[in-house]
Scaffold this motif. Structure first.
Motif, PDB file in Angstrom:
ATOM      1  N   UNK A 337     -22.873  14.136   4.499  1.00  0.00           N
ATOM      2  CA  UNK A 337     -24.199  15.030   4.976  1.00  0.00           C
ATOM      3  C   UNK A 337     -23.981  15.499   6.336  1.00  0.00           C
ATOM      4  N   UNK A 338     -24.621  16.601   6.664  1.00  0.00           N
ATOM      5  CA  UNK A 338     -24.783  17.309   7.903  1.00  0.00           C
ATOM      6  C   UNK A 338     -25.592  16.440   8.922  1.00  0.00           C
ATOM      7  N   UNK A 339     -25.191  16.720  10.154  1.00  0.00           N
ATOM      8  CA  UNK A 339     -26.065  16.400  11.154  1.00  0.00           C
ATOM      9  C   UNK A 339     -26.162  14.811  11.115  1.00  0.00           C
ATOM     10  N   UNK A 340     -25.448  13.908  10.838  1.00  0.00           N
ATOM     11  CA  UNK A 340     -25.376  12.538  10.561  1.00  0.00           C
ATOM     12  C   UNK A 340     -26.321  12.056   9.362  1.00  0.00           C
ATOM     13  N   UNK A 341     -26.864  12.852   8.559  1.00  0.00           N
ATOM     14  CA  UNK A 341     -27.710  12.434   7.397  1.00  0.00           C
ATOM     15  C   UNK A 341     -29.261  12.460   7.951  1.00  0.00           C
ATOM     16  N   UNK A 342     -30.123  12.127   6.992  1.00  0.00           N
ATOM     17  CA  UNK A 342     -31.579  11.789   7.397  1.00  0.00           C
ATOM     18  C   UNK A 342     -32.150  13.287   7.118  1.00  0.00           C
ATOM     19  N   UNK A 343     -33.704  13.190   7.789  1.00  0.00           N
ATOM     20  CA  UNK A 343     -34.183  14.516   7.931  1.00  0.00           C
ATOM     21  C   UNK A 343     -33.831  15.254   9.194  1.00  0.00           C
ATOM     22  N   UNK A 346     -32.698  22.267   9.839  1.00  0.00           N
ATOM     23  CA  UNK A 346     -31.204  22.972   9.295  1.00  0.00           C
ATOM     24  C   UNK A 346     -30.749  24.117  10.280  1.00  0.00           C
ATOM     25  N   UNK A 347     -29.348  23.929  10.031  1.00  0.00           N
ATOM     26  CA  UNK A 347     -28.520  24.838  10.998  1.00  0.00           C
ATOM     27  C   UNK A 347     -27.189  25.210  10.392  1.00  0.00           C
ATOM     28  N   UNK A 348     -26.436  25.662  11.246  1.00  0.00           N
ATOM     29  CA  UNK A 348     -24.963  26.161  10.872  1.00  0.00           C
ATOM     30  C   UNK A 348     -24.333  25.170  10.184  1.00  0.00           C
ATOM     31  N   UNK A 349     -24.557  23.824  10.621  1.00  0.00           N
ATOM     32  CA  UNK A 349     -23.502  22.896   9.978  1.00  0.00           C
ATOM     33  C   UNK A 349     -24.021  22.496   8.521  1.00  0.00           C
ATOM     34  N   UNK A 350     -25.366  22.367   8.250  1.00  0.00           N
ATOM     35  CA  UNK A 350     -25.835  22.284   7.066  1.00  0.00           C
ATOM     36  C   UNK A 350     -25.650  23.423   5.992  1.00  0.00           C
ATOM     37  N   UNK A 351     -25.667  24.561   6.684  1.00  0.00           N
ATOM     38  CA  UNK A 351     -25.419  25.748   6.128  1.00  0.00           C
ATOM     39  C   UNK A 351     -24.379  26.651   5.769  1.00  0.00           C
ATOM     40  N   UNK A 352     -23.277  25.685   6.065  1.00  0.00           N
ATOM     41  CA  UNK A 352     -21.869  25.999   5.911  1.00  0.00           C
ATOM     42  C   UNK A 352     -21.592  26.283   4.531  1.00  0.00           C
ATOM     43  N   UNK A 353     -21.009  27.815   4.141  1.00  0.00           N
ATOM     44  CA  UNK A 353     -20.861  27.830   2.919  1.00  0.00           C
ATOM     45  C   UNK A 353     -19.730  27.114   2.209  1.00  0.00           C
ATOM     46  N   UNK A 354     -18.843  26.370   2.914  1.00  0.00           N
ATOM     47  CA  UNK A 354     -18.001  25.726   2.419  1.00  0.00           C
ATOM     48  C   UNK A 354     -18.408  24.276   1.823  1.00  0.00           C
ATOM     49  N   UNK A 355     -19.622  23.995   2.162  1.00  0.00           N
ATOM     50  CA  UNK A 355     -20.055  22.719   1.703  1.00  0.00           C
ATOM     51  C   UNK A 355     -20.403  22.785   0.357  1.00  0.00           C
ATOM     52  N   UNK A 356     -20.336  21.467  -0.266  1.00  0.00           N
ATOM     53  CA  UNK A 356     -20.470  21.427  -1.732  1.00  0.00           C
ATOM     54  C   UNK A 356     -21.066  19.887  -2.069  1.00  0.00           C
ATOM     55  N   UNK A 397     -39.956  22.663  10.873  1.00  0.00           N
ATOM     56  CA  UNK A 397     -39.757  21.798   9.758  1.00  0.00           C
ATOM     57  C   UNK A 397     -38.378  21.245   9.694  1.00  0.00           C
ATOM     58  N   UNK A 398     -38.155  20.045   9.032  1.00  0.00           N
ATOM     59  CA  UNK A 398     -36.878  19.439   8.681  1.00  0.00           C
ATOM     60  C   UNK A 398     -36.691  19.377   7.177  1.00  0.00           C
ATOM     61  N   UNK A 399     -35.536  19.045   6.931  1.00  0.00           N
ATOM     62  CA  UNK A 399     -35.113  18.885   5.737  1.00  0.00           C
ATOM     63  C   UNK A 399     -34.151  17.666   5.449  1.00  0.00           C
ATOM     64  N   UNK A 400     -34.168  17.189   4.104  1.00  0.00           N
ATOM     65  CA  UNK A 400     -33.464  16.145   3.746  1.00  0.00           C
ATOM     66  C   UNK A 400     -31.978  16.413   3.770  1.00  0.00           C
ATOM     67  N   UNK A 401     -31.070  15.947   4.511  1.00  0.00           N
ATOM     68  CA  UNK A 401     -29.469  16.417   4.445  1.00  0.00           C
ATOM     69  C   UNK A 401     -29.045  15.748   3.197  1.00  0.00           C
ATOM     70  N   UNK A 402     -29.680  14.771   2.563  1.00  0.00           N
ATOM     71  CA  UNK A 402     -29.077  14.009   1.513  1.00  0.00           C
ATOM     72  C   UNK A 402     -29.359  14.680   0.150  1.00  0.00           C
ATOM     73  N   UNK A 403     -30.259  15.564   0.180  1.00  0.00           N
ATOM     74  CA  UNK A 403     -30.629  16.377  -1.011  1.00  0.00           C
ATOM     75  C   UNK A 403     -30.018  17.640  -1.192  1.00  0.00           C
ATOM     76  N   UNK A 404     -30.419  18.403  -2.068  1.00  0.00           N
ATOM     77  CA  UNK A 404     -29.748  19.915  -2.073  1.00  0.00           C
ATOM     78  C   UNK A 404     -30.153  20.695  -0.816  1.00  0.00           C
TER      79      UNK A 404
END
Length: 539
Positions: A337-343, A346-356, A397-404
């Protein structure tokens, strides 16, 4: 029993490169638990006549229906709250019967199987040569003891033109958070199949009074009042969960198709990355134990049997030309999970195209399956919220890093693959979040006017989170921040979906309480989405 310190010692025997292979993980598990391979005849045989207590305390189950086959499951456990289940480390022969009627006057198939101590005396019977789309009844016998009767149903032939099928989606059943009342109601539903979308088990401690169940007539053994880490821990926890009478009734009434999320192993783990700061090698030993216990206690077929810390759970099931089900595993192969998980913002780490979230292999498998599908409805049973879910309607706004939302490039690849496949009717089934949601899946979630590509039906928990409420405190905020969110309810329960040729109908069922037993069932919401015209509308 292998303790946590022993696991740490054992982990040091395996370097990381070797451990991360299937062979290394399987060897590590065998080394850690001293369990021989499946089917070993090393253990002595126990005469079933010497079993002096009912061994079918965990009920019976069926699962993964195919057109001519179904999987039958049980586990012998005269004392399910004990480490050995109340049986010696011996093989036990179990008889089974499958009949056309509940009185077993017309036997369709019968046979015997060996319950091995290496697999906690569980049995998995793959019955073949059955009629398609047919209801059957089944039971087991060990010595003088006969199990309760289960009801199952095979899938229709792959080319069958069905007019309708009815399914339920369930998830998140923390034993310590309350009673499985919803499962009692589910047992009375008229269903073809139930999809369990994860968190069948929770690793957290359960107190002597059963947490929120507040038992006054009994006390649970002290070994439940700790987190699950070892194989023994996970097996004991399944013994507790599966002894619940409402869960037993639901499994006996319907075939289940199961997939896991995180709590069957550990909260919010990602691939080989644990939630807490422990070495990956140690965590993979824990994951291997959790996966083995999961397979032992679920109605799963042989291809799903784990090899050490690896288990292929994603698979495809067909219900005639009406529905194709692509069951996902969004936990075993995901990026951390990006940014240490949680809500998080969003930013470059969570939006990295290599993430799956699925891993590349599962992603290709899914899109290829869509391209080849001939079904009216392509249904995606999976774990975590697929649609975008903002926590507020302002730019911060924030998003859940554990979800899609924490893996938007992974989600976009699937949506691009869906559109390139030329299909019309995408239906995502989701658990995890302990509330009922109904979402429209948008081509661009930031543009409410963009094309609607499909529908997401999120089922609430069976118990997790306690009683809940019809309108959680963030109801107004979420509805304003997410215009594609069409339904939101915070009670416990399950979702029922009726798939037809022209439309799918979703009904969100709720119970008023889980901290006290016996609550009534209510239909909190009912919506439809039309074939060829996606988008939820009140029924």
């Amino acid at each position: 029993m292998t303790t946590a310190p022993e696991l740490r010692t054992l982990a040091r025997h395996f370097d990381r490169r070797r451990f991360l292979t299937v062979t290394g993980a399987a060897a590590a598990l065998a080394f850690a638990t001293n369990l021989p391979a499946a089917g070993s005849a090393a253990a002595a045989a126990l005469d079933p006549a010497k079993i002096v207590k009912d061994p079918f305390t965990l009920g019976v189950a069926s699962g993964d229906p195919l057109p001519g086959s179904v999987l039958l499951w049980t586990r012998l456990a005269p004392s399910p709250y004990e480490s050995d289940g109340g049986l010696p480390a011996s093989r036990v022969t179990v008889q089974w019967e499958l009949a056309h009627d509940s009185r077993f006057t017309r036997i369709a198939k019968k046979g015997s199987a060996v319950a091995h101590p290496e697999f906690q005396h569980s049995v998995h019977i793959e019955v073949k040569g059955l009629d398609a789309d047919r209801v059957y009844f089944y039971r087991f016998r060990a010595g003088q003891w006969i199990s309760g009767t289960g009801r199952t149903r095979t899938a229709p032939a792959n080319n069958a033109r069905l007019t309708e099928m009815r399914l339920a989606a369930v998830s998140c059943q923390a034993y310590h958070d309350g009673y499985y009342t919803a499962y009692g109601h589910l047992a009375d539903e008229d269903l073809d199949v139930v999809f369990h979308l994860g968190d069948y088990l929770y690793e957290y401690a359960v107190t002597a009074v059963g947490g929120n169940r507040k038992y006054t007539d009994r006390r649970l053994p002290a070994h439940y009042n700790r987190e699950t880490v070892t194989l023994d821990d996970y097996r004991l926890r399944y013994g507790l969960y599966k002894s619940d009478p409402d869960l037993i009734a639901a499994h006996a009434a319907h075939p289940f198709v199961v997939t896991w999320d995180d709590h069957e192993t550990e909260n919010n783990y990602a691939g080989d990355t644990p939630e807490n700061d422990v070495p990956p090698e140690e965590f993979l030993l824990r994951r291997a134990a959790a996966y083995r216990a999961y397979w032992e206690h679920q109605p799963l077929r042989t291809p799903q049997q784990p090899e050490g810390a690896d288990m292929q759970l994603y698979r495809r099931r067909q219900y005639g030309r009406l529905a194709q089900f692509d069951i996902l595993d969004t936990r075993q192969y995901r990026s951390d999970q990006a940014y240490g998980d949680g809500w998080q913002v969003p930013g470059p780490e969570s939006e990295d195209p290599a993430r799956t979230l699925t891993g590349a292999t599962q992603e290709r498998w899914l899109v290829d399956g869509w391209r080849e599908s001939k079904a009216t409805w392509n249904v995606l049973p999976q774990q975590v919220t697929f649609a975008q879910r903002k926590d507020r309607a302002t730019p911060d706004y924030k998003l859940s890093m554990d979800s899609w939302d924490g893996y938007p490039a992974s989600r976009q690849r699937l949506l691009d693959g869906w559109q390139s496949a030329g299909q019309d009717n995408l239906l995502v089934l989701t658990g995890d979040v302990h509330v009922h949601y109904g979402f429209d899946i948008k081509a661009d979630f930031d543009d409410p006017a963009s094309k609607t590509l499909g529908t997401e039906i999120v089922t609430s928990s069976i118990t997790s989170g306690g009683d809940g409420s019809d309108k959680p405190a963030n109801w107004d905020t979420y509805m304003a921040a997410n215009p594609h969110l069409k339904f939101y309810n915070g009670r416990r329960g399950y979702a029922v979906v009726t798939l037809g040729q022209d439309a799918a109908r979703a009904e969100w069922k709720t119970v008023s309480a889980v901290t006290t037993p016996g609550a009534p069932l209510t239909t909190a919401g009912s919506f439809v989405t039309e074939a060829g015209n996606p988008g939820l509308k009140p029924a």
